[in-house]
Write a protein that holds these residues in place. Sequence first.
Motif, short mmCIF file in Angstrom:
data_model
loop_
_atom_site.label_atom_id
_atom_site.label_comp_id
_atom_site.label_asym_id
_atom_site.label_seq_id
_atom_site.Cartn_x
_atom_site.Cartn_y
_atom_site.Cartn_z
N ILE A 85 38.51 38.99 37.14
CA ILE A 85 39.56 38.00 36.88
C ILE A 85 40.66 38.58 35.99
CG2 ILE A 85 40.06 35.73 35.87
CD1 ILE A 85 37.19 34.91 36.62
N GLU A 86 40.27 39.46 35.08
CA GLU A 86 41.22 40.06 34.15
C GLU A 86 42.12 41.10 34.81
OE1 GLU A 86 38.67 39.98 29.95
OE2 GLU A 86 38.72 41.79 31.21
N PHE A 87 41.77 41.56 36.00
CA PHE A 87 42.41 42.75 36.56
C PHE A 87 43.93 42.65 36.62
CE2 PHE A 87 44.14 45.14 40.15
CZ PHE A 87 43.78 46.43 39.77
N GLY A 88 44.46 41.55 37.16
CA GLY A 88 45.91 41.41 37.28
C GLY A 88 46.61 41.41 35.94
N LEU A 89 46.02 40.71 34.98
CA LEU A 89 46.60 40.68 33.63
C LEU A 89 46.60 42.08 33.01
CD1 LEU A 89 44.97 37.42 32.28
CD2 LEU A 89 47.40 37.78 32.69
N ALA A 118 39.07 32.88 30.15
CA ALA A 118 37.94 32.02 29.78
C ALA A 118 38.14 30.60 30.31
CB ALA A 118 37.78 32.01 28.26
N GLU A 119 39.37 30.12 30.24
CA GLU A 119 39.69 28.78 30.76
C GLU A 119 39.44 28.71 32.26
OE1 GLU A 119 43.76 26.17 31.60
OE2 GLU A 119 43.79 27.82 30.15
N LEU A 120 39.84 29.77 32.98
CA LEU A 120 39.69 29.79 34.43
C LEU A 120 38.23 29.91 34.85
CD1 LEU A 120 42.77 31.98 35.38
CD2 LEU A 120 42.36 29.62 36.11
N VAL A 121 37.43 30.65 34.10
CA VAL A 121 36.00 30.73 34.39
C VAL A 121 35.39 29.33 34.40
CG1 VAL A 121 33.77 31.49 33.48
CG2 VAL A 121 35.67 33.10 33.61
N GLU A 122 35.78 28.53 33.42
CA GLU A 122 35.31 27.13 33.37
C GLU A 122 35.89 26.32 34.52
OE1 GLU A 122 33.29 25.48 31.32
OE2 GLU A 122 32.84 27.07 29.87
N ARG A 127 41.26 34.96 39.82
CA ARG A 127 42.05 36.18 39.62
C ARG A 127 43.51 35.95 40.00
NH1 ARG A 127 39.98 41.51 42.62
NH2 ARG A 127 40.51 40.23 44.44
N ALA A 128 43.72 35.22 41.10
CA ALA A 128 45.09 34.93 41.53
C ALA A 128 45.81 34.02 40.55
CB ALA A 128 45.07 34.30 42.93
N LEU A 129 45.08 33.07 39.96
CA LEU A 129 45.68 32.12 39.03
C LEU A 129 45.91 32.72 37.64
CD1 LEU A 129 43.63 28.93 39.95
CD2 LEU A 129 46.06 29.28 40.39
N PRO A 180 51.09 32.67 38.48
CA PRO A 180 52.19 32.87 39.43
C PRO A 180 52.95 31.58 39.69
CG PRO A 180 50.14 32.67 40.63
CD PRO A 180 49.78 32.68 39.16
N ASP A 181 54.21 31.71 40.06
CA ASP A 181 55.00 30.56 40.47
C ASP A 181 54.57 30.06 41.85
OD1 ASP A 181 56.52 30.40 38.23
OD2 ASP A 181 58.27 31.40 39.04
#
Length: 279
Positions: free
Chosen positions: A103-107, A122-126, A153-155, A159-160
Motif C-alpha cells: 500500500i505504501e509503494f506509490g507514496l 493505516a487509515e486505509l488498512v482499516e 494502494r490506488a487510494l 488521486p483526483d
Amino acid sequence: MNLPRRKLVVEDLTLGHWSRRSESFSVACDGLGFDVAENEFVAIVGPSGCGKTTFLTALAGLVPVSSGRLELNGKQIEGPAPDRSLVFQQASLFPWRNVVANIEFGLKAQKRLDAHGRARVAELVELVGLAGKEDTYPRELSGGMSQRVNLARALATDPDLLLLDEPFSALDAQTRELMQEELTRIWQADSAGSGKTAVFVTHDVPEAVFLADRVAVFSSGPAHLVEMVDIDLPRPRSRETKKSPEFQSLHDYILGLVMNQIQPGRRAIDHDSNAPAVG
C-alpha cells in the motif's frame, strides 16, 4: 442551483493504435463525448472489444489522444501523473512486500511516505477491512483480499481520479458480490473526505447499475456514446438493492442498449438479473 463542477471532459475524442506490422491505424474510439462531475462514480459498459479499456488507459495517460479533448481539472491529459490511479483486473502486488509495504509503494515512489503518509496507509488498512493482515504477504491472501490491497494502494496517493478496469472479473461470484458492496462502502467513506471521482469499466451490467451514479453505454467499436443513463437508486446500497423493481428496470434497459449494439435492431426484452453479463 449549484451544479457539480466538471471534473473530466471528454469531447469529440478519437483514440486508437498504430500497427507497425500492417502500417495502419486502428481506431478504438471515434467522436466520443461526455462529462464526469466531481465526486461522481461513472461505470462504462458496451460490447466486447468496443474500446472501453483503451479509453480507460487513455485516461491514465498510457494511450495518446489522436484528436479531441480529454481534460482533467481543465488540463489536457498528456501522460501518466499522480492525480490518477489505475486499478487493474489482476492485483499485481509485489510478492516480496507485505500488505502495508504494498500500500505504501506509490507514496514511497512519490517521496511522500512521511508521518502523514503512514497515517493515511493505516487509515486505509482499516477502511478496506485488512486490520490484522498488515504483515501478511500476497501469497497468503485470497483474491478478494489482494484486490482490497490493490484498491488501498490506488487510494493511498489521494488521486483526483480513480480508474478501475474490471477489478473483480477474476473473482468467484460470491467474492465478486462482496467486493461490489465493499467498493461502494469504501468509495463513499473515502469520497466524503477526499472528493474521489471514479470511472469503472465492466462487462457486467448488474455490477455497473449497483455501483454507479451514471452508466455510460458505449457503441460497438469504434466506440461512441450511445446513452448516459442516470442511476437513481438511493445510497448506501446493499444486496437488497438488487432485488428492487427499480434496479431490475435499470438493468433491463441498459442491457437492452448493449444488446442492440451487438445485434442491431434487437428490441430490449425482459432479462433475469442473473443473466450472463455482456459488454
